[in-house]
Motif scaffolding. Structure first.
Motif, PDB file in Angstrom:
ATOM      1  N   ASN A 124       5.023 -12.866   3.420  1.00  0.00           N
ATOM      2  CA  ASN A 124       4.033 -11.984   3.544  1.00  0.00           C
ATOM      3  C   ASN A 124       4.198 -10.604   3.959  1.00  0.00           C
ATOM      4  OD1 ASN A 124       1.777 -14.098   3.376  1.00  0.00           O
ATOM      5  ND2 ASN A 124       2.717 -15.139   5.316  1.00  0.00           N
ATOM      6  N   TYR A 125       5.506 -10.244   4.203  1.00  0.00           N
ATOM      7  CA  TYR A 125       5.790  -9.006   4.782  1.00  0.00           C
ATOM      8  C   TYR A 125       6.853  -8.198   4.194  1.00  0.00           C
ATOM      9  CZ  TYR A 125       2.527 -10.100   8.444  1.00  0.00           C
ATOM     10  OH  TYR A 125       1.854 -10.825   9.466  1.00  0.00           O
ATOM     11  N   SER A 126       7.094  -8.529   2.700  1.00  0.00           N
ATOM     12  CA  SER A 126       8.176  -7.721   2.012  1.00  0.00           C
ATOM     13  C   SER A 126       7.359  -6.816   0.738  1.00  0.00           C
ATOM     14  CB  SER A 126       9.069  -8.875   1.128  1.00  0.00           C
ATOM     15  OG  SER A 126       9.639  -9.830   1.840  1.00  0.00           O
ATOM     16  N   LEU A 127       6.026  -6.612   0.878  1.00  0.00           N
ATOM     17  CA  LEU A 127       5.643  -5.726   0.176  1.00  0.00           C
ATOM     18  C   LEU A 127       5.778  -4.330   0.650  1.00  0.00           C
ATOM     19  CD1 LEU A 127       2.394  -7.470  -0.894  1.00  0.00           C
ATOM     20  CD2 LEU A 127       4.423  -7.336  -2.357  1.00  0.00           C
ATOM     21  N   ASN A 128       5.561  -3.280  -0.184  1.00  0.00           N
ATOM     22  CA  ASN A 128       5.621  -1.858   0.389  1.00  0.00           C
ATOM     23  C   ASN A 128       4.052  -1.513   0.679  1.00  0.00           C
ATOM     24  OD1 ASN A 128       5.473   1.112   0.496  1.00  0.00           O
ATOM     25  ND2 ASN A 128       7.261   1.203  -0.600  1.00  0.00           N
ATOM     26  N   PHE A 129       3.646  -1.819   1.783  1.00  0.00           N
ATOM     27  CA  PHE A 129       2.298  -1.601   2.332  1.00  0.00           C
ATOM     28  C   PHE A 129       1.941  -0.202   2.013  1.00  0.00           C
ATOM     29  CE2 PHE A 129       3.292  -5.183   5.157  1.00  0.00           C
ATOM     30  CZ  PHE A 129       2.790  -5.915   4.290  1.00  0.00           C
ATOM     31  N   THR A 130       2.731   0.882   2.220  1.00  0.00           N
ATOM     32  CA  THR A 130       2.239   2.422   2.166  1.00  0.00           C
ATOM     33  C   THR A 130       2.121   2.724   0.883  1.00  0.00           C
ATOM     34  OG1 THR A 130       3.785   3.126   4.060  1.00  0.00           O
ATOM     35  CG2 THR A 130       3.242   4.682   2.581  1.00  0.00           C
ATOM     36  N   GLU A 131       2.980   2.136   0.037  1.00  0.00           N
ATOM     37  CA  GLU A 131       2.785   2.450  -1.687  1.00  0.00           C
ATOM     38  C   GLU A 131       1.416   1.898  -2.071  1.00  0.00           C
ATOM     39  OE1 GLU A 131       4.706   1.431  -5.962  1.00  0.00           O
ATOM     40  OE2 GLU A 131       5.869   1.199  -4.013  1.00  0.00           O
ATOM     41  N   ILE A 132       0.945   0.719  -1.658  1.00  0.00           N
ATOM     42  CA  ILE A 132      -0.224   0.212  -2.081  1.00  0.00           C
ATOM     43  C   ILE A 132      -1.252   0.918  -1.359  1.00  0.00           C
ATOM     44  CG2 ILE A 132      -1.636  -2.063  -1.620  1.00  0.00           C
ATOM     45  CD1 ILE A 132       1.058  -3.646  -1.492  1.00  0.00           C
ATOM     46  N   SER A 133      -1.382   1.083  -0.090  1.00  0.00           N
ATOM     47  CA  SER A 133      -2.490   2.120   0.464  1.00  0.00           C
ATOM     48  C   SER A 133      -2.437   3.310  -0.413  1.00  0.00           C
ATOM     49  CB  SER A 133      -2.040   2.291   2.011  1.00  0.00           C
ATOM     50  OG  SER A 133      -1.968   1.042   2.946  1.00  0.00           O
ATOM     51  N   LEU A 134      -1.581   4.080  -0.596  1.00  0.00           N
ATOM     52  CA  LEU A 134      -1.706   5.129  -1.472  1.00  0.00           C
ATOM     53  C   LEU A 134      -2.428   5.029  -2.644  1.00  0.00           C
ATOM     54  CD1 LEU A 134       1.869   6.872  -0.902  1.00  0.00           C
ATOM     55  CD2 LEU A 134      -0.326   7.698  -0.099  1.00  0.00           C
ATOM     56  N   GLN A 135      -2.228   3.682  -3.362  1.00  0.00           N
ATOM     57  CA  GLN A 135      -2.781   3.555  -4.466  1.00  0.00           C
ATOM     58  C   GLN A 135      -4.469   3.335  -4.317  1.00  0.00           C
ATOM     59  OE1 GLN A 135      -1.075   0.023  -6.216  1.00  0.00           O
ATOM     60  NE2 GLN A 135       1.021   1.071  -6.789  1.00  0.00           N
ATOM     61  N   HIS A 136      -4.768   2.948  -3.357  1.00  0.00           N
ATOM     62  CA  HIS A 136      -6.165   2.621  -2.878  1.00  0.00           C
ATOM     63  C   HIS A 136      -6.797   4.050  -2.389  1.00  0.00           C
ATOM     64  CE1 HIS A 136      -5.998  -1.464  -3.099  1.00  0.00           C
ATOM     65  NE2 HIS A 136      -5.224  -1.916  -1.963  1.00  0.00           N
ATOM     66  N   VAL A 137      -5.981   4.647  -1.651  1.00  0.00           N
ATOM     67  CA  VAL A 137      -6.703   6.209  -1.487  1.00  0.00           C
ATOM     68  C   VAL A 137      -7.010   6.880  -2.511  1.00  0.00           C
ATOM     69  CG1 VAL A 137      -5.811   8.085  -0.101  1.00  0.00           C
ATOM     70  CG2 VAL A 137      -5.648   6.004   0.840  1.00  0.00           C
ATOM     71  N   SER A 138      -5.855   7.034  -3.493  1.00  0.00           N
ATOM     72  CA  SER A 138      -6.184   7.739  -4.844  1.00  0.00           C
ATOM     73  C   SER A 138      -7.221   7.346  -5.507  1.00  0.00           C
ATOM     74  CB  SER A 138      -4.796   7.796  -5.590  1.00  0.00           C
ATOM     75  OG  SER A 138      -4.651   6.519  -6.047  1.00  0.00           O
ATOM     76  N   MET A 139      -7.356   6.241  -5.463  1.00  0.00           N
ATOM     77  CA  MET A 139      -8.755   5.537  -6.397  1.00  0.00           C
ATOM     78  C   MET A 139     -10.160   6.146  -5.607  1.00  0.00           C
ATOM     79  SD  MET A 139      -7.663   3.856  -8.902  1.00  0.00           S
ATOM     80  CE  MET A 139      -9.236   2.920  -9.255  1.00  0.00           C
ATOM     81  N   ILE A 140     -10.138   6.292  -4.496  1.00  0.00           N
ATOM     82  CA  ILE A 140     -11.190   6.540  -3.763  1.00  0.00           C
ATOM     83  C   ILE A 140     -11.532   8.171  -3.599  1.00  0.00           C
ATOM     84  CG2 ILE A 140     -12.511   7.179  -1.462  1.00  0.00           C
ATOM     85  CD1 ILE A 140     -11.219   4.084  -0.723  1.00  0.00           C
ATOM     86  N   LEU A 141     -10.326   8.934  -3.526  1.00  0.00           N
ATOM     87  CA  LEU A 141     -10.257  10.335  -3.599  1.00  0.00           C
ATOM     88  C   LEU A 141     -10.550  11.008  -4.975  1.00  0.00           C
ATOM     89  CD1 LEU A 141      -7.576  11.500  -1.054  1.00  0.00           C
ATOM     90  CD2 LEU A 141      -9.933  11.142  -0.630  1.00  0.00           C
ATOM     91  N   ARG A 142     -10.413  10.225  -6.071  1.00  0.00           N
ATOM     92  CA  ARG A 142     -11.014  10.715  -7.383  1.00  0.00           C
ATOM     93  C   ARG A 142     -12.317  11.310  -7.436  1.00  0.00           C
ATOM     94  NH1 ARG A 142      -8.433   5.965 -11.535  1.00  0.00           N
ATOM     95  NH2 ARG A 142      -6.141   6.654 -11.094  1.00  0.00           N
ATOM     96  N   SER A 143     -13.095  10.726  -6.673  1.00  0.00           N
ATOM     97  CA  SER A 143     -14.300  11.093  -6.444  1.00  0.00           C
ATOM     98  C   SER A 143     -14.670  12.180  -5.526  1.00  0.00           C
ATOM     99  CB  SER A 143     -15.603  10.091  -6.463  1.00  0.00           C
ATOM    100  OG  SER A 143     -15.171   9.456  -5.259  1.00  0.00           O
ATOM    101  N   GLU A 144     -13.693  12.378  -4.570  1.00  0.00           N
ATOM    102  CA  GLU A 144     -13.621  13.402  -3.646  1.00  0.00           C
ATOM    103  C   GLU A 144     -12.763  14.731  -4.009  1.00  0.00           C
ATOM    104  OE1 GLU A 144     -15.784  13.399  -1.089  1.00  0.00           O
ATOM    105  OE2 GLU A 144     -16.568  11.302  -1.158  1.00  0.00           O
ATOM    106  N   LYS A 145     -13.128  15.612  -4.598  1.00  0.00           N
ATOM    107  CA  LYS A 145     -12.294  16.490  -4.963  1.00  0.00           C
ATOM    108  C   LYS A 145     -11.895  17.551  -4.014  1.00  0.00           C
ATOM    109  CE  LYS A 145     -12.396  14.809  -9.321  1.00  0.00           C
ATOM    110  NZ  LYS A 145     -10.947  14.312 -10.059  1.00  0.00           N
ATOM    111  N   LYS A 146     -12.374  17.625  -2.967  1.00  0.00           N
ATOM    112  CA  LYS A 146     -12.447  18.651  -1.949  1.00  0.00           C
ATOM    113  C   LYS A 146     -11.179  18.183  -0.948  1.00  0.00           C
ATOM    114  CE  LYS A 146     -16.076  16.661   0.748  1.00  0.00           C
ATOM    115  NZ  LYS A 146     -17.282  17.190   1.401  1.00  0.00           N
ATOM    116  N   TRP A 147     -10.393  17.060  -1.066  1.00  0.00           N
ATOM    117  CA  TRP A 147      -9.167  16.737  -0.162  1.00  0.00           C
ATOM    118  C   TRP A 147      -7.942  16.806  -0.889  1.00  0.00           C
ATOM    119  CZ3 TRP A 147     -12.113  17.122   4.134  1.00  0.00           C
ATOM    120  CH2 TRP A 147     -13.306  16.185   4.266  1.00  0.00           C
ATOM    121  N   GLU A 148      -7.043  17.078  -0.109  1.00  0.00           N
ATOM    122  CA  GLU A 148      -5.577  17.160  -1.057  1.00  0.00           C
ATOM    123  C   GLU A 148      -4.537  16.499  -0.024  1.00  0.00           C
ATOM    124  OE1 GLU A 148      -2.216  20.447  -2.453  1.00  0.00           O
ATOM    125  OE2 GLU A 148      -4.333  21.039  -2.619  1.00  0.00           O
ATOM    126  N   VAL A 149      -3.670  15.501  -0.464  1.00  0.00           N
ATOM    127  CA  VAL A 149      -2.797  15.018   0.383  1.00  0.00           C
ATOM    128  C   VAL A 149      -1.676  15.812   0.549  1.00  0.00           C
ATOM    129  CG1 VAL A 149      -1.213  12.986   0.434  1.00  0.00           C
ATOM    130  CG2 VAL A 149      -3.251  12.503  -0.616  1.00  0.00           C
TER     131      VAL A 149
END
Length: 536
Positions: A124-149
Motif C-alpha cells: 500500500n505504500y510503495s507508490l510515489n505519492f508526491t508524483e501522483i499528487s502533482l498530476q492531480h494538481v496540474s489537472m486542476i491548475l490548468r483552469s487556474e492560469k494565475k498560479w505558478e508552481v
C-alpha cells in the motif's frame, strides 16, 4: 521481499494511515546465503487478519539508517562478521529484532512515517505519492492560469497522502503561497456534489482566528487548497524551534530545543481557539483536527489551519486516542479533547504522546492544572469532558480581554447544513462503533491476561494439587473399607465351612448341599465387591 496475505484480503477502502501497526517476528530460517525472518503484521487494535513478510537483517539496517534523521535511539541488534548461521546467535538476534520493532512501533511519529509504512506494508505504500499528487494538481491548475508552481515540499508534513507545494501568483512573483493537495480519507461521508459546494464555501469564511483561503476546490480524487505561506511556520515549529521547510521527522523526531509559553500567552491563545471552536460548533461545522501543527501564531493572535480536513474525511491526529474513550462520542467533545492535548504541548514544550495524563509537574500553575485535569486525566476521559462553553467560563479564560474584531462571517446554505448534519451523524456513529469494538476487545484481552498471570497459574496449580491429594485420600479410605469388609466376609465364610465340614462327617446328607452353599458364598462376595467398586 515477498508479501503474502493470510486470512481475509486487505480492504480496497481507503486506509487510515494513523492506525498503529503491530509486528511479531515469528521465525528465522536459512535461505541460501542469509537468514530470512518471517514477520506477521497487523493494522490497528481491532484487526483479526494481517499479512506475512520475509525480511533479512540488512533490511532492518536500511530502515534504521533512514530513521537516523529523527535522532531517536532504537535498539537494533549489532552486526556480526562471523557465525551468523549459529543457531544460538540466530535465536538471540530474532529476539533482539522483536525488541527493536516493539520500540519502533511504540512511537506514533515513527509508525506513521513513510519509511516504516514501506517496510511493513509495501503493498500500500510503495507508490510515489508526491508524483501522483502533482498530476492531480496540474489537472486542476490548468483552469487556474494565475498560479505558478515553484517547488514541491514532500516531507514537511506528517500525512502520507497530503502533499505541500510552494507556488506564487503569476502577477506577483515575489509572493509565496502554500498549496496543499490531499487525497480523500476513509471517513468521508459527504456526497461529492455537496462536498465540492462546501469546499467553495470555505473561501468565503471570514473569521479573525481562521486563516483565509485563496482557493479551495475538490474533484473525484481529493481536495486542493491555497493559502498564504507563513515563514515562521506553525505553532509546533515555534515550540520545537525548527525551520518549517525541514523534514517532518527531523523537525519533531527528538528535538533538543523546546519552547514553552508564558501563562499569559496560553490564556490568550486558548481563549481565541475556544471562541473559534464555539463559532464553528454553532454553525454545525465539525473540525476535529486541532493540534499544534494546525495552528499559526503571529504575536498573540492564533489562526486555525486545515478546516477542510474533516470534509475530506482524513483521520484526525488524535483519533487513535479518542477511540479509546466511549464518553468522547461527538465532534464537539472530540475538539475539546484535542484542545487539552494542545494546551499540554504549549505548557510543557512537548507532546503528551499518550491518551491521558494523571500526573502533572508541580510547577504547573493551579488554574492551568485545573483545566488540564478536567480534560486529560483518565477519570475525566472516562466520565465525561467539559463543553467548550464550560471552558470559556473557566477562570483561566473568562478574564481574558480579546481585541475588538469584525464580526465573524461563516455562512453555510441551509441545504449544505443538512448534508453536514447527516455526515456528522455518520461520523459519530462510526466513532461509537469503533469505541464499542475496542472496549470489547480490551475486555477480552484483560480476561486472558488475568487467567494467564503468574498468580492465577499458581492458584490453579495449587487447586489441582489439592484436589488430587483429596482424591488419593478418598481412594485410600475406600480401599481400607473394602479390605476390612473382605476380611470379615472371609472369616464368616471360613467359620461356616468349618461347621458344615464337621456336620458332614456326622451326616452324609450334608455333603450334597455343601457345594451349593460354597457357590452362594462366592456369589455374595463377588456382588459385594462390585458394589464397592461402583462406589469408588
Amino acid at each position: 521481499m515477498a508479501n503474502q496475505l493470510f486470512g481475509k484480503s486487505k480492504s480496497t477502502r481507503s486506509i487510515d494511515d494513523t492506525l498503529p501497526l503491530f509486528c511479531t517476528v515469528e521465525s528465522a530460517e536459512k535461505a541460501e546465503d542469509h537468514i530470512e525472518y518471517t514477520l506477521r503484521i497487523y493494522r490497528g487494535l481491532m484487526t483479526e487478519t494481517g499479512w506475512l513478510l520475509h525480511k533479512r537483517y540488512t533490511d532492518f539496517v536500511s530502515l534504521d539508517t533512514e530513521l537516523k534523521i529523527t535522532n531517536i535511539e532504537l535498539p537494533l541488534p549489532a552486526k556480526r562478521v562471523f557465525g551468523n548461521f549459529n543457531r544460538d546467535f540466530v535465536a538471540e538476534r530474532k529476539k533482539g529484532l522483536q525488541i527493536y520493532m516493539n520500540a519502533l512501533l511504540s512511537k506514533p511519529i515513527l509508525y506513521n512515517s513513510l519509511p516504516v509504512k514501506k517496510f511493513l506494508d509495501p503493498e500500500n505504500y510503495s507508490l510515489n505519492f508526491t508524483e501522483i499528487s502533482l498530476q492531480h494538481v496540474s489537472m486542476i491548475l490548468r483552469s487556474e492560469k494565475k498560479w505558478e508552481v515553484i517547488e514541491a515540499l514532500p516531507d514537511i508534513g506528517w500525512r502520507l497522502h497530503k502533499t505541500y507545494i510552494q507556488i506564487k501568483p503569476v502577477d506577483q512573483p515575489k509572493v509565496r503561497l502554500m498549496l496543499s493537495w490531499c487525497d480523500y480519507g476513509p471517513y468521508k461521508y459527504l456526497p461529492d456534489k455537496e462536498l465540492t459546494a462546501l469546499m467553495k464555501v470555505l473561501q468565503s469564511i471570514q473569521h479573525p482566528n481562521i486563516q483565509t483561503l485563496l482557493l479551495s476546490t475538490a474533484n473525484e480524487n481529493g481536495g486542493l487548497v491555497i493559502r498564504p505561506f507563513f515563514e515562521k511556520g506553525t505553532l509546533r515549529d515555534l515550540i520545537c524551534k525548527c525551520k518549517p521547510k525541514n523534514s517532518y521527522l527531523k523537525k519533531y523526531g527528538n528535538s533538543k530545543l523546546h519552547n514553552d509559553f508564558d501563562i499569559s500567552v496560553i490564556k490568550t491563545v486558548g481563549r481565541q481557539i475556544l471562541e473559534t471552536l464555539n463559532c464553528l460548533h454553532d454553525k454545525g461545522f465539525p473540525y476535529c483536527h486541532l493540534h499544534a501543527g494546525n495552528v499559526l501564531l503571529e504575536g498573540r493572535n492564533a489562526y486555525l489551519l486545515d478546516i477542510e480536513n474533516w470534509l475530506l474525511g482524513v483521520p484526525s491526529y488524535y483519533r487513535n486516542f479518542v477511540v479509546q474513550f466511549k464518553k468522547i462520542k461527538t465532534t464537539e467533545l472530540f475538539d475539546v479533547y484535542c484542545f487539552g492535548q494542545l494546551l499540554y504541548e504549549m505548557t510543557f514544550g512537548q507532546e503528551l504522546e499518550a491518551e491521558s495524563c494523571d500526573n502533572f509537574p508541580p510547577s504547573c500553575p493551579a488554574e492551568l492544572r485545573s483545566v488540564l485535569e478536567s480534560i486529560l486525566t483518565t477519570e475525566a476521559c472516562k466520565n465525561g469532558l467539559p463543553s467548550v462553553q464550560n471552558l470559556l467560563l473557566h477562570p483561566l479564560f473568562s478574564d481574558v480581554a480579546l481585541s475588538p474584531t469584525d464580526k465573524p462571517q461563516v455562512k453555510i446554505p441551509s441545504k449544505l447544513k443538512e448534508a453536514l448534519r447527516a455526515a456528522k451523524e455518520e461520523f459519530e456513529k462510526q466513532l461509537r462503533e469503533e469505541q464499542k469494538l475496542l472496549y470489547k476487545k480490551k475486555k477480552i484481552s484483560r480476561v486472558k491476561e488475568y487467567h494467564m498471570s503468574a498468580d492465577e497459574k499458581n492458584k490453579r496449580r495449587k487447586s489441582k494439587k489439592k484436589a488430587l491429594e483429596n482424591s488419593e485420600q478418598d481412594s485410600k479410605r475406600n480401599s481400607e473399607q473394602l479390605s476390612e469388609t473382605d476380611n470379615s466376609t472371609q472369616s464368616t465364610g471360613a467359620a461356616a465351612n468349618k461347621g458344615l465340614q464337621k456336620d458332614s462327617k456326622d451326616s452324609p446328607d450334608i455333603n450334597s448341599s455343601l457345594f451349593y452353599i460354597q457357590r452362594l458364598q462366592c456369589f455374595w462376595v463377588l456382588d459385594h465387591w462390585c458394589k464397592q467398586s461402583y462406589i469408588l
